[in-house]
Write an enzyme that holds these catalytic residues in place. Structure first.
Site, PDB file in Angstrom:
ATOM      1  N   GLY A 262     -41.120  -7.069  -1.405  1.00  0.00           N
ATOM      2  CA  GLY A 262     -39.814  -7.249  -0.772  1.00  0.00           C
ATOM      3  C   GLY A 262     -39.715  -6.493   0.528  1.00  0.00           C
ATOM      4  O   GLY A 262     -40.606  -5.725   0.905  1.00  0.00           O
TER       5      GLY A 262
ATOM      6  N   MET B 152     -37.723  -3.956   1.517  1.00  0.00           N
ATOM      7  CA  MET B 152     -37.740  -2.495   1.383  1.00  0.00           C
ATOM      8  C   MET B 152     -39.068  -2.019   0.816  1.00  0.00           C
ATOM      9  O   MET B 152     -39.613  -0.999   1.255  1.00  0.00           O
ATOM     10  CB  MET B 152     -36.585  -2.035   0.490  1.00  0.00           C
TER      11      MET B 152
ATOM     12  N   GLY C 175     -32.998   3.059  -5.500  1.00  0.00           N
ATOM     13  CA  GLY C 175     -32.088   2.846  -4.387  1.00  0.00           C
ATOM     14  C   GLY C 175     -31.354   1.526  -4.486  1.00  0.00           C
ATOM     15  O   GLY C 175     -30.760   1.070  -3.515  1.00  0.00           O
ATOM     16  N   THR C 176     -31.391   0.913  -5.654  1.00  0.00           N
ATOM     17  CA  THR C 176     -30.752  -0.387  -5.863  1.00  0.00           C
ATOM     18  C   THR C 176     -29.234  -0.252  -5.842  1.00  0.00           C
ATOM     19  O   THR C 176     -28.682   0.687  -6.418  1.00  0.00           O
ATOM     20  CB  THR C 176     -31.206  -0.972  -7.216  1.00  0.00           C
TER      21      THR C 176
ATOM     22  N   SER D  12     -26.889   5.026  -3.668  1.00  0.00           N
ATOM     23  CA  SER D  12     -26.584   3.723  -3.092  1.00  0.00           C
ATOM     24  C   SER D  12     -27.007   3.641  -1.633  1.00  0.00           C
ATOM     25  O   SER D  12     -27.075   2.556  -1.060  1.00  0.00           O
ATOM     26  CB  SER D  12     -25.076   3.431  -3.215  1.00  0.00           C
TER      27      SER D  12
ATOM     28  N   MET E  99     -29.764   5.915   1.080  1.00  0.00           N
ATOM     29  CA  MET E  99     -30.676   7.048   1.244  1.00  0.00           C
ATOM     30  C   MET E  99     -30.637   7.674   2.636  1.00  0.00           C
ATOM     31  O   MET E  99     -31.392   8.601   2.910  1.00  0.00           O
ATOM     32  CB  MET E  99     -32.118   6.592   0.956  1.00  0.00           C
TER      33      MET E  99
ATOM     34  N   HIS F   9     -23.375  -6.626   6.779  1.00  0.00           N
ATOM     35  CA  HIS F   9     -24.777  -6.678   6.352  1.00  0.00           C
ATOM     36  C   HIS F   9     -25.377  -8.062   6.605  1.00  0.00           C
ATOM     37  O   HIS F   9     -24.652  -9.023   6.871  1.00  0.00           O
ATOM     38  CB  HIS F   9     -24.912  -6.329   4.867  1.00  0.00           C
TER      39      HIS F   9
ATOM     40  N   LYS G 292     -27.907 -10.369   1.647  1.00  0.00           N
ATOM     41  CA  LYS G 292     -27.424  -9.338   0.726  1.00  0.00           C
ATOM     42  C   LYS G 292     -26.645  -9.988  -0.404  1.00  0.00           C
ATOM     43  O   LYS G 292     -25.764 -10.829  -0.181  1.00  0.00           O
ATOM     44  CB  LYS G 292     -26.550  -8.318   1.464  1.00  0.00           C
TER      45      LYS G 292
ATOM     46  N   GLY H 231     -22.900  -1.276  -1.949  1.00  0.00           N
ATOM     47  CA  GLY H 231     -22.873  -0.043  -2.736  1.00  0.00           C
ATOM     48  C   GLY H 231     -22.483   1.155  -1.894  1.00  0.00           C
ATOM     49  O   GLY H 231     -21.777   2.060  -2.361  1.00  0.00           O
ATOM     50  N   THR H 232     -22.924   1.168  -0.634  1.00  0.00           N
ATOM     51  CA  THR H 232     -22.564   2.268   0.263  1.00  0.00           C
ATOM     52  C   THR H 232     -21.063   2.287   0.513  1.00  0.00           C
ATOM     53  O   THR H 232     -20.433   3.355   0.491  1.00  0.00           O
ATOM     54  CB  THR H 232     -23.311   2.122   1.595  1.00  0.00           C
TER      55      THR H 232
END
Length: 260
Positions: free
Chosen positions: A12, A14, A93-94, A118, A120, A150, A154, A160-161
């Site tokens: 993926g 990331m 980090g999901t 959520s 990093m 985003h 997504k 989440g942030t």
């Protein structure tokens, strides 16, 4: 000594970014790349790195590796369950985890070192400290709204942030975010309640992530914006978390605030 890593979802966006940065930094070594069977042909790594669709095989391949997982909620929970069985540390980090899933992560963290965030990035986590202070200083005459932007792939909304930032804003007002969050307005809805935090989502293009918080009061407006220009921001944070987590004791779910 280099921190060995197992990268989940290595094919993926990331996963690829994390693996590339890890290969360029002798602080880390790639122990295994894990992804679905139909993605394995696109994965490449140096000697000694296992490429597999079986997480259990990867865990057996390297007993002291730290797992990094930026996949999907149920996949990440399965990663955490297997980590708890094997005693491996895991950085997750999901986003998009619901309350029950976060509670399960916290329970699994009693058995093995687990880290979840959520977001990093250093900047976002500094904002988590600053925004409550700003909220309290401005007082309740200032309405709080947020817009997050985003890319068009997504899957979760709001991000989440955005929810994490919303939680710290709500807590500063003595509110519970689920009770005051408004993420849709349409039609004749009446005046805006004072006990409300609007969090709206915009999707499009290849935007990595933008979060803007608005404090709107009498005669003035304050805007605080964080823009992520590259996924490397989050990947570097995940690598930093993996090095920090190695050797930590189980007992609670760690997060970026623990690193700071």
């Amino acid at each position: 000594m280099a921190t060995p890593l197992i990268i989940m979802g290595a094919g993926g966006r990331m996963g690829r970014t994390i693996a590339t940065l890890a290969e360029e930094d002798n602080t880390y070594s790639l122990a295994a790349l894990v992804d679905r069977a139909d993605h394995l042909a696109q994965l490449h790594a140096g000697n000694g790195c296992l490429i597999t669709d079986d997480l259990r095989a990867a865990l057996a391949h390297c007993a002291d590796a730290v797992i990094i997982d930026f996949t999907a909620p149920e996949v990440s929970l399965n990663t955490a369950r297997q980590a708890a069985e094997s005693g491996h540390a895991a950085v997750i980090g999901t986003t998009g985890l619901d309350e029950a899933q976060r509670a399960e992560l916290a329970g699994l963290a009693q058995k093995t070192p687990l880290f979840w965030s959520s977001n990093m990035s250093v900047g976002i986590n500094v904002l988590r400290k600053i925004l409550p202070e700003l909220t309290r200083a401005l007082g309740d005459k200032y309405d709080i709204e947020m817009v997050e932007l985003h890319h068009n792939r997504k899957k979760d909304s709001p991000s989440g942030t955005a929810l994490t930032l919303g939680e710290c804003l709500a807590e500063a007002r003595g509110w519970n975010l689920p009770d005051v969050r408004c993420s849709a307005r349409d039609g004749i809805i009446g005046e805006r309640p004072k006990a409300q935090i609007g969090i709206q989502a915009i999707r499009g293009g290849d935007v990595v992530g933008v979060h803007t918080i608005y404090f709107m009061g009498p005669g003035e407006r304050i805007e605080v914006t964080h823009q992520a220009h590259s996924r490397e921001t989050f990947a570097q944070g995940a690598l930093r978390a993996a090095a920090w987590l190695k050797g930590r004791a189980a007992g609670r779910l760690y997060g970026m605030q623990d690193i700071f």
